[in-house]
Motif scaffolding. Structure first.
Motif, short mmCIF file in Angstrom:
data_model
loop_
_atom_site.label_atom_id
_atom_site.label_comp_id
_atom_site.label_asym_id
_atom_site.label_seq_id
_atom_site.Cartn_x
_atom_site.Cartn_y
_atom_site.Cartn_z
N LEU A 67 -6.46 10.91 -45.05
CA LEU A 67 -6.43 11.01 -43.59
C LEU A 67 -7.80 10.74 -42.97
N LEU A 68 -8.84 11.29 -43.57
CA LEU A 68 -10.17 11.21 -42.98
C LEU A 68 -10.96 9.98 -43.40
N TYR A 69 -10.77 9.53 -44.64
CA TYR A 69 -11.58 8.44 -45.16
C TYR A 69 -10.78 7.18 -45.47
N LYS A 70 -9.47 7.22 -45.19
CA LYS A 70 -8.60 6.06 -45.34
C LYS A 70 -8.57 5.51 -46.77
N LYS A 71 -8.60 6.40 -47.75
CA LYS A 71 -8.51 5.96 -49.13
C LYS A 71 -7.86 7.04 -49.98
N TRP A 72 -7.22 6.58 -51.05
CA TRP A 72 -6.64 7.51 -52.00
C TRP A 72 -7.68 7.79 -53.08
N LYS A 73 -7.93 9.06 -53.31
CA LYS A 73 -8.95 9.43 -54.30
C LYS A 73 -8.55 10.73 -54.97
N PHE A 74 -8.72 10.76 -56.27
CA PHE A 74 -8.45 11.99 -57.03
C PHE A 74 -9.71 12.38 -57.78
N SER A 75 -10.06 13.67 -57.72
CA SER A 75 -11.22 14.16 -58.45
C SER A 75 -10.89 15.50 -59.08
N ILE A 76 -11.81 16.00 -59.87
CA ILE A 76 -11.56 17.27 -60.54
C ILE A 76 -11.95 18.47 -59.67
N SER A 77 -12.60 18.20 -58.53
CA SER A 77 -13.03 19.31 -57.67
C SER A 77 -11.88 20.21 -57.23
#
Length: 285
Positions: A67-77
């Motif tokens: 929603l905020l950065y217009k990209k799909w991203k997955f992290s371990i955080s």
């Protein structure tokens, strides 16, 4: 040539600031905690609480990033955040874990200063839930019972994880300060000595010391400032315990972050600007 990225006052805003990402070691530490709690120590939280905490944290992080950065991203955080919630909060209602995980991620995106977190995401969410929803949630003082071998292994992992994150000084300063103030509470305020020192052997305070207070993104960047930060947390914790306020360590970290983090970052930014100005003059001179 002066390199701002190497400067000791630089606020950590991304995990790429580390040569080796310390989150993997934190994840190993928390996963060990979860496994020990489920199989050996009988923690109140069961697998369903762990699952909904993880699912909510991961889903919220992915959707907010989109929603905020217009990209799909997955992290371990968010995995770390979800595990933290499942360990820190105790409730007979699953929606409490869902809400706490959601708030942890949401407030991580919202409450920032100089591009960095002001609060540990788990800390601010846990404080809000414990304060406003005290009828539905507590943070149980988990004990190791007779599982001292398990305790030793997990504590060693905690030391290693905080060392890799360059935050071992925070752990040592906080535990040292807690010990000193425990004796103060005993000799000056009449607290039973074993009750004052007892939390040091409990899984709850150890989880707080190795996981929550050491968040690289919400703690100072210089060693001296980190030690001051940890000692202030220990002092406020002692004051709250003297006042018989429950969950003292969480409130102590919240108050310290609220009062300490923004002024420190303003000072650090000015310090960096001063150093850059001096270095620039040297180069031009």
């Amino acid at each position: 040539m002066f390199n701002l990225n190497d400067h000791k006052f630089k606020v950590i805003t991304g995990w790429q600031d580390y040569k080796i990402d310390p989150r993997y070691f934190v994840l190993l530490f928390l996963a060990s905690f979860v496994m020990a709690g489920q199989f050996y120590l009988g923690f109140y939280q069961k697998w369903d609480a762990v699952f909904v905490s993880l699912l909510t944290a991961i889903t919220t992080e992915v959707l907010l990033t989109r929603l905020l950065y217009k990209k799909w991203k997955f992290s371990i955080s968010p995995i770390i955040t979800g595990m933290g919630v499942s360990l820190l909060v105790s409730s007979y209602l699953l929606w409490v874990y869902v809400l706490t995980s959601f708030l942890s991620i949401l407030l991580k995106f919202i409450v920032k200063f100089e591009k960095g977190h002001i609060f540990n995401p788990n800390n601010i969410a846990v404080v809000l839930v414990l304060f406003f929803l005290y009828e539905y949630a507590v943070s149980t003082p988990k004990q190791w019972s007779n599982g001292y071998l398990v305790m030793g292994i997990i504590i060693l992992l905690g030391f290693f994880a905080t060392y890799m994150a360059n935050r071992l000084d925070v752990v040592l300063a906080f535990l040292g300060g807690f010990t000193v103030f425990a004796f103060v509470r005993h000799y000056l305020f009449g607290a039973p000595l074993y009750a004052a020192l007892g939390p040091l052997l409990g899984a709850g305070l150890q989880l707080f010391a190795f996981f929550m207070i050491t968040d690289p993104k919400s703690t100072p960047t210089t060693r001296k400032s980190r030690i001051y930060f940890a000692l202030i947390v220990a002092l406020i914790d002692a004051i709250l315990r003297i006042s018989r306020i429950p969950h003292a360590q969480f409130y102590a970290l919240f108050i310290t972050s609220l009062l300490f983090t923004v002024p420190y970052r303003i000072w650090a930014k000015r310090k960096i600007s001063s150093v850059v100005f001096k270095e620039k003059n040297k180069v031009e001179g």
